[in-house]
Design an enzyme around this catalytic site. Structure first.
Site, mmCIF file in Angstrom:
data_model
loop_
_atom_site.group_PDB
_atom_site.id
_atom_site.type_symbol
_atom_site.label_atom_id
_atom_site.label_comp_id
_atom_site.label_asym_id
_atom_site.label_seq_id
_atom_site.Cartn_x
_atom_site.Cartn_y
_atom_site.Cartn_z
ATOM 1 N N CYS A 168 -0.023 64.276 -33.249
ATOM 2 C CA CYS A 168 0.369 63.231 -32.300
ATOM 3 C C CYS A 168 0.640 61.940 -33.069
ATOM 4 O O CYS A 168 -0.110 61.595 -33.978
ATOM 5 C CB CYS A 168 -0.804 63.069 -31.351
ATOM 6 N N TYR B 96 16.482 57.269 -24.583
ATOM 7 C CA TYR B 96 15.555 56.235 -24.126
ATOM 8 C C TYR B 96 14.152 56.440 -24.689
ATOM 9 O O TYR B 96 13.229 55.710 -24.401
ATOM 10 C CB TYR B 96 15.507 56.192 -22.591
ATOM 11 N N THR C 81 1.396 59.065 -31.193
ATOM 12 C CA THR C 81 1.398 58.048 -30.136
ATOM 13 C C THR C 81 0.781 56.721 -30.610
ATOM 14 O O THR C 81 1.303 55.648 -30.337
ATOM 15 C CB THR C 81 0.649 58.574 -28.895
ATOM 16 N N GLY D 109 -4.603 63.791 -30.978
ATOM 17 C CA GLY D 109 -4.138 65.084 -31.485
ATOM 18 C C GLY D 109 -3.682 65.045 -32.935
ATOM 19 O O GLY D 109 -3.203 64.012 -33.433
ATOM 20 N N GLY E 200 -5.833 72.470 -30.338
ATOM 21 C CA GLY E 200 -4.532 72.989 -30.743
ATOM 22 C C GLY E 200 -4.536 73.354 -32.222
ATOM 23 O O GLY E 200 -4.460 74.524 -32.607
ATOM 24 N N GLU F 72 7.028 61.203 -30.392
ATOM 25 C CA GLU F 72 5.619 60.824 -30.524
ATOM 26 C C GLU F 72 4.799 62.006 -31.035
ATOM 27 O O GLU F 72 3.633 62.187 -30.693
ATOM 28 C CB GLU F 72 5.064 60.305 -29.192
ATOM 29 N N GLY F 73 5.476 62.849 -31.807
ATOM 30 C CA GLY F 73 4.756 63.984 -32.372
ATOM 31 C C GLY F 73 5.362 64.334 -33.722
ATOM 32 O O GLY F 73 6.497 63.961 -34.021
HETATM 33 P P1 5GP Z 1 -5.294 68.943 -31.679
HETATM 34 O O1 5GP Z 1 -6.305 69.897 -31.165
HETATM 35 O O2 5GP Z 1 -4.226 69.604 -32.456
HETATM 36 O O3 5GP Z 1 -5.891 67.784 -32.417
HETATM 37 O O4 5GP Z 1 -4.619 68.276 -30.382
HETATM 38 C C1 5GP Z 1 -3.984 69.035 -29.386
HETATM 39 C C2 5GP Z 1 -3.534 68.087 -28.293
HETATM 40 O O5 5GP Z 1 -2.595 67.120 -28.796
HETATM 41 C C3 5GP Z 1 -2.738 68.741 -27.161
HETATM 42 O O6 5GP Z 1 -3.544 69.434 -26.264
HETATM 43 C C4 5GP Z 1 -2.033 67.545 -26.529
HETATM 44 O O7 5GP Z 1 -2.854 66.841 -25.633
HETATM 45 C C5 5GP Z 1 -1.771 66.649 -27.740
HETATM 46 N N1 5GP Z 1 -0.360 66.748 -28.187
HETATM 47 C C6 5GP Z 1 0.363 67.854 -28.440
HETATM 48 N N2 5GP Z 1 1.596 67.538 -28.877
HETATM 49 C C7 5GP Z 1 1.666 66.205 -28.877
HETATM 50 C C8 5GP Z 1 2.692 65.273 -29.211
HETATM 51 O O8 5GP Z 1 3.789 65.622 -29.646
HETATM 52 N N3 5GP Z 1 2.400 63.961 -29.050
HETATM 53 C C9 5GP Z 1 1.190 63.539 -28.576
HETATM 54 N N4 5GP Z 1 0.997 62.246 -28.406
HETATM 55 N N5 5GP Z 1 0.175 64.390 -28.295
HETATM 56 C C10 5GP Z 1 0.420 65.701 -28.439
#
Ligand code: 5GP
Length: 382
Positions: free
Chosen positions: A191, A317, A193, A188, A247, A321-322
């Site tokens: 994201c 804890y 992570t 994402g 997203g 990750e965003g």
């Molecule tokens: P995008 O289309 O913006 O590249 O990705 C959207 C996806 O990112 C969402 O559907 C979800 O799976 C993932 N996502 C949304 N918020 C977060 C976050 O805070 N951390 C992580 N690891 N993934 C996120």
């Protein structure tokens, strides 16, 4: 012993779909973008398999409404109350919007409250087709599986989507109860992570791996995250993804949650050349010249902002990750939805696919070092 799988895993930016002679369509108009999905338990849904992400920013009512109207699928984020969701469905009924492709998202953290919320929506009688999205950033945890099983036992005819996962080893187990698996960890746009945990799998290899296993038991997959441009959606379909979730692609629009934020930049100073332009007589040489740019705030659901907003702060804890980013304002969502339809239809004609479902049969994927010529990109108008 830890060992390394040495084959390089690929992402959307590593591949292209090779145009080739096909036989089925002469024009984009001939392409059928609507796919009829028949799920394992016989449930049928129809539409172009695009979802908005179930995030606070783009999993809002307004975005969902526009996707549904465009013949696509939609999710709602999990922070809406049952009452708000019921009111939204009533509003769709009044406006004659078909919401049979709408997925209600429930989280796994607040249980059994989330379950009661579903029951409340069900009791209203306006929930026509039960589509449920069970959301956990890491669907490998046993609690996620337990909840999936419980939801299936209570909603035998629902279409259930769950995720996220990033390997095929868990697909069969989840597909015993789920219909669609949301695949993608770490891809994402907001994201972090991969940065924080070192975990993740590039989307192209992941789609290939999971689609193959899911389809072997009549399950489906939704490729979630990492869509940077419409071409990536075409690639996901060509790789055999049944659905695509985005997203960031929708987050800069009027319809996404949040206000437009205008920022002012000093771009230079007025010069003395005012004879060239009568307008300039109003401006004094040496005075600063400004330009304005519009943005919207897009943030990850695991970002500090989201945790503060929806979870009463970041627990001690875990780590965020965003991230939170101001992304360029892109105006009306319908224009992007139209671009998606146009792009997917055009991709079909380049490979001779009469419809979206047959894209994977018709497509040849090539690995490349360079996908897009960006030489004039910096001169683009806003
Ligand atoms: P995008 O289309 O913006 O590249 O990705 C959207 C996806 O990112 C969402 O559907 C979800 O799976 C993932 N996502 C949304 N918020 C977060 C976050 O805070 N951390 C992580 N690891 N993934 C996120």
């Amino acid at each position: 012993m830890t060992h390394i799988l040495s084959e390089t895993n690929l992402d959307y930016s590593d591949i292209l779909i090779k145009p080739k002679m096909g036989n089925n369509c002469n024009s984009r108009k001939d392409v059928n973008l609507i796919r009829e999905y028949t799920f394992k338990r016989g449930q049928v849904r129809k539409g172009l398999g695009i979802f908005n992400a179930n995030m606070a920013t783009v999993g809002n009512f307004e975005t969902a409404k526009h996707l549904l109207k465009a013949g696509m699928f939609a999710t709602l984020h999990k922070f809406y109350t049952a009452e708000e969701i019921v009111n939204f469905m009533k509003e769709c009924q009044d406006e004659k919007i078909d919401y049979s492709n709408l997925f209600i998202t429930i989280g796994i953290r607040h249980w059994p409250e989330e379950f009661s919320k579903l029951k409340e929506i069900e009791d209203s009688g306006v929930w026509l087709k039960e589509n449920i999205c069970i959301d956990a950033p890491n669907f490998y945890i046993p609690e996620a599986y337990r909840i999936l099983k419980q939801i299936r036992e209570n909603y035998l005819d629902a279409v259930i989507m769950c995720g996220n996962i990033a390997s095929s080893d868990i697909c069969h187990k989840l597909l015993e109860y789920a219909d669609i698996l949301k695949v993608g960890i770490g891809s994402g746009a907001v994201c972090t992570t991969r940065k924080m945990t070192g975990c993740g799998v590039p989307m192209v290899s992941l789609i290939l791996e999971c689609a193959d296993i899911a389809h072997s038991v009549n399950g489906m997959i939704c490729a979630d995250g990492g869509i940077v441009e419409v071409g990536d959606i075409c690639k996901a379909f060509a790789l055999n993804a049944d659905f695509v979730m985005a997203g960031g692609l929708f987050a800069g629009t009027d319809e996404a949650e949040g206000e437009v934020i205008t920022k002012c930049f000093k771009t230079g100073e007025y010069s003395v050349d005012w004879d060239f332009n009568p307008e300039c007589s109003k401006m004094e040489p040496g005075k600063p010249m400004y330009s304005y740019k519009n943005y919207k705030l897009y943030y990850g659901m695991s970002s500090t902002l989201a945790n503060n907003k929806f979870a009463g702060g970041m627990s001690n804890y875990k780590a965020s990750e965003g991230r939170e980013v101001l992304i360029p304002y892109t105006g009306n969502l319908d224009k992007i939805l139209q671009d998606i339809k146009g792009g997917v239809a055009s991709a079909c004609t380049y490979i001779g696919a009469a419809n979206v479902k047959s894209m994977s049969k018709c497509a040849t994927i090539i690995k490349v070092n360079h996908t897009i010529n960006k030489v004039f990109e910096r001169y683009e108008h806003d």
